[in-house]
Design a protein around this motif. Structure first.
Motif, PDB file in Angstrom:
ATOM      1  N   SER A  39       0.812  -1.217   0.000  1.00  0.00           N
ATOM      2  CA  SER A  39       0.000   0.000   0.000  1.00  0.00           C
ATOM      3  C   SER A  39       0.846   1.268   0.000  1.00  0.00           C
ATOM      4  O   SER A  39       0.395   2.318  -0.463  1.00  0.00           O
ATOM      5  CB  SER A  39      -0.941   0.005   1.210  1.00  0.00           C
ATOM      6  OG  SER A  39      -1.821  -1.099   1.168  1.00  0.00           O
TER       7      SER A  39
ATOM      8  N   PRO B  31      -1.218   3.376  -6.125  1.00  0.00           N
ATOM      9  CA  PRO B  31      -1.735   2.248  -6.924  1.00  0.00           C
ATOM     10  C   PRO B  31      -0.785   1.846  -8.047  1.00  0.00           C
ATOM     11  O   PRO B  31      -0.161   2.704  -8.675  1.00  0.00           O
ATOM     12  CB  PRO B  31      -3.031   2.822  -7.498  1.00  0.00           C
ATOM     13  CG  PRO B  31      -2.748   4.296  -7.644  1.00  0.00           C
ATOM     14  CD  PRO B  31      -1.827   4.662  -6.512  1.00  0.00           C
TER      15      PRO B  31
ATOM     16  N   THR C  75      -7.764  -1.592 -14.279  1.00  0.00           N
ATOM     17  CA  THR C  75      -6.881  -0.437 -14.243  1.00  0.00           C
ATOM     18  C   THR C  75      -6.330  -0.183 -15.644  1.00  0.00           C
ATOM     19  O   THR C  75      -6.299  -1.073 -16.495  1.00  0.00           O
ATOM     20  CB  THR C  75      -5.711  -0.653 -13.279  1.00  0.00           C
ATOM     21  OG1 THR C  75      -4.855  -1.679 -13.788  1.00  0.00           O
ATOM     22  CG2 THR C  75      -6.206  -1.037 -11.880  1.00  0.00           C
TER      23      THR C  75
ATOM     24  N   HIS D  16      -7.963   2.879  -6.046  1.00  0.00           N
ATOM     25  CA  HIS D  16      -7.436   3.750  -4.999  1.00  0.00           C
ATOM     26  C   HIS D  16      -8.540   4.162  -4.030  1.00  0.00           C
ATOM     27  O   HIS D  16      -8.314   4.245  -2.811  1.00  0.00           O
ATOM     28  CB  HIS D  16      -6.797   4.981  -5.643  1.00  0.00           C
ATOM     29  CG  HIS D  16      -5.913   5.756  -4.718  1.00  0.00           C
ATOM     30  ND1 HIS D  16      -5.052   5.147  -3.828  1.00  0.00           N
ATOM     31  CD2 HIS D  16      -5.758   7.097  -4.531  1.00  0.00           C
ATOM     32  CE1 HIS D  16      -4.399   6.081  -3.141  1.00  0.00           C
ATOM     33  NE2 HIS D  16      -4.821   7.266  -3.543  1.00  0.00           N
TER      34      HIS D  16
ATOM     35  N   GLU E 159      -9.178   1.270  -1.801  1.00  0.00           N
ATOM     36  CA  GLU E 159      -8.050   1.203  -0.862  1.00  0.00           C
ATOM     37  C   GLU E 159      -8.238   2.229   0.264  1.00  0.00           C
ATOM     38  O   GLU E 159      -8.080   1.909   1.449  1.00  0.00           O
ATOM     39  CB  GLU E 159      -6.755   1.484  -1.626  1.00  0.00           C
ATOM     40  CG  GLU E 159      -5.485   1.225  -0.846  1.00  0.00           C
ATOM     41  CD  GLU E 159      -5.047  -0.227  -0.861  1.00  0.00           C
ATOM     42  OE1 GLU E 159      -4.273  -0.604   0.038  1.00  0.00           O
ATOM     43  OE2 GLU E 159      -5.484  -0.984  -1.747  1.00  0.00           O
ATOM     44  N   ARG E 160      -8.576   3.453  -0.111  1.00  0.00           N
ATOM     45  CA  ARG E 160      -8.741   4.513   0.886  1.00  0.00           C
ATOM     46  C   ARG E 160      -9.894   4.238   1.842  1.00  0.00           C
ATOM     47  O   ARG E 160      -9.866   4.669   2.996  1.00  0.00           O
ATOM     48  CB  ARG E 160      -9.000   5.863   0.196  1.00  0.00           C
ATOM     49  CG  ARG E 160      -7.765   6.603  -0.226  1.00  0.00           C
ATOM     50  CD  ARG E 160      -8.063   8.086  -0.444  1.00  0.00           C
ATOM     51  NE  ARG E 160      -9.271   8.323  -1.221  1.00  0.00           N
ATOM     52  CZ  ARG E 160      -9.322   8.325  -2.544  1.00  0.00           C
ATOM     53  NH1 ARG E 160      -8.234   8.075  -3.251  1.00  0.00           N
ATOM     54  NH2 ARG E 160     -10.455   8.567  -3.178  1.00  0.00           N
TER      55      ARG E 160
END
Length: 284
Positions: free
Chosen positions: A40, A44, A121, A153, A156-157
């Motif tokens: 992480s 990304p 992606t 992303h 992820e956040r």
């Protein structure tokens, strides 16, 4: 059984998305130990260049081999698979190695309208590896390809907050709506997209939002279960399957991150029901 059978299986991703693959691996191989690394701190991957992603792949695979003596490696990241798996196989020829790729072949088998959507992606969908996969299926279905900048992303956040937080869910939903809206109609009508390939492991954790947006008749195709079955096959061939009589619990999973610890702890608790003690940071 050989001496490597009790060693762990290594799994890594640019972040928490590969936890969806780890989830499938644990279901398929309940007697195995796992070491997972979420990179992480360098995510990304999907918006980085191939050379950068390859360098991270090699650093992580070297670490997992040297420090944790893994018996197999699962590259649970579409972007890293596309950019570096061929080099990783040369670098670690003794290691059973499994990558992930967008599940186009299962999608072709599943579609009834003949129209398949693929989200991923930009790094994955723009790769030569993906181009070869797409070309191999020419004439078998119509494919609509959509890069989803920012979606991995955002997922992820979202782990930085409790699962009840709504701000991140709103952002994820807006991105999903934006990108699926750009692809054309979804549904079972003639010519509509009736099958959507989740071409990034992160996207599995947005599937409830995608299902709500697209409706119950659109099939969502991910890669975790096929990857888990392939991992089992390779370990069987190498006579390296673990021999425990009962399934292993949470202590059989060690999870590292190169980023902040709390988001990873939130993610493994939310999605894998693992305790925070499984997680730690690593400087890599």
């Amino acid at each position: 059984m050989n001496d490597t059978a009790q060693q762990p299986i290594g799994v890594f991703d640019s972040g928490v998305g590969g936890l969806s693959v780890l989830q499938a691996l644990r279901a398929e191989l309940p007697h195995e130990r796992f070491v997972y690394l979420a990179d992480s701190g360098h995510a990304p991957y999907g918006e980085r260049g191939d050379a950068y992603v390859a360098a991270r792949t090699h650093a992580i695979s070297d670490f997992l081999c040297a420090q944790h003596h893994i018996k197999a490696l699962v590259v649970a990241c579409n972007t890293a698979t596309a950019a570096a798996i061929h080099e990783a196989r040369v670098r670690h020829p003794q290691l059973p190695l499994v990558g992930v790729e967008p599940a186009l072949k299962p999608a072709v088998a599943a579609t009834r309208t003949g129209h398949v959507g693929v989200i991923g992606t930009r790094g994955t969908l723009g790769s030569a590896k993906f181009a070869r996969l797409l070309a191999s299926l020419e004439g078998q279905a119509r494919f609509t390809i959509q890069p989803c900048d920012g979606l991995a992303h955002a997922i992820e956040r979202s782990t930085a907050h409790p699962p009840t937080a709504t701000q991140d869910a709103t952002e994820i939903r807006a991105l999903c709506a934006q990108y699926t809206g750009a692809m054309g109609p979804f549904g079972t009508e003639e010519g509509a997209i009736d099958t959507l390939v989740l071409g990034c492991t992160h996207y599995v954790f947005a599937q409830d939002i995608l299902r709500d947006l697209l409706g119950p008749d659109v099939a969502l195709i991910a890669t975790g279960e096929p990857v888990a079955r392939q991992t089992r096959r390779l370990l069987q061939t190498a006579h390296a399957l673990a021999c425990q009589e009962t399934p292993l619990g949470a202590d059989a999973v060690t999870v590292f991150t190169t980023g902040a610890l709390e988001p990873l702890q939130n993610a493994v608790g939310r999605w894998l029901q693992l305790p925070a003690r499984c997680c730690s940071t690593v400087d890599l």
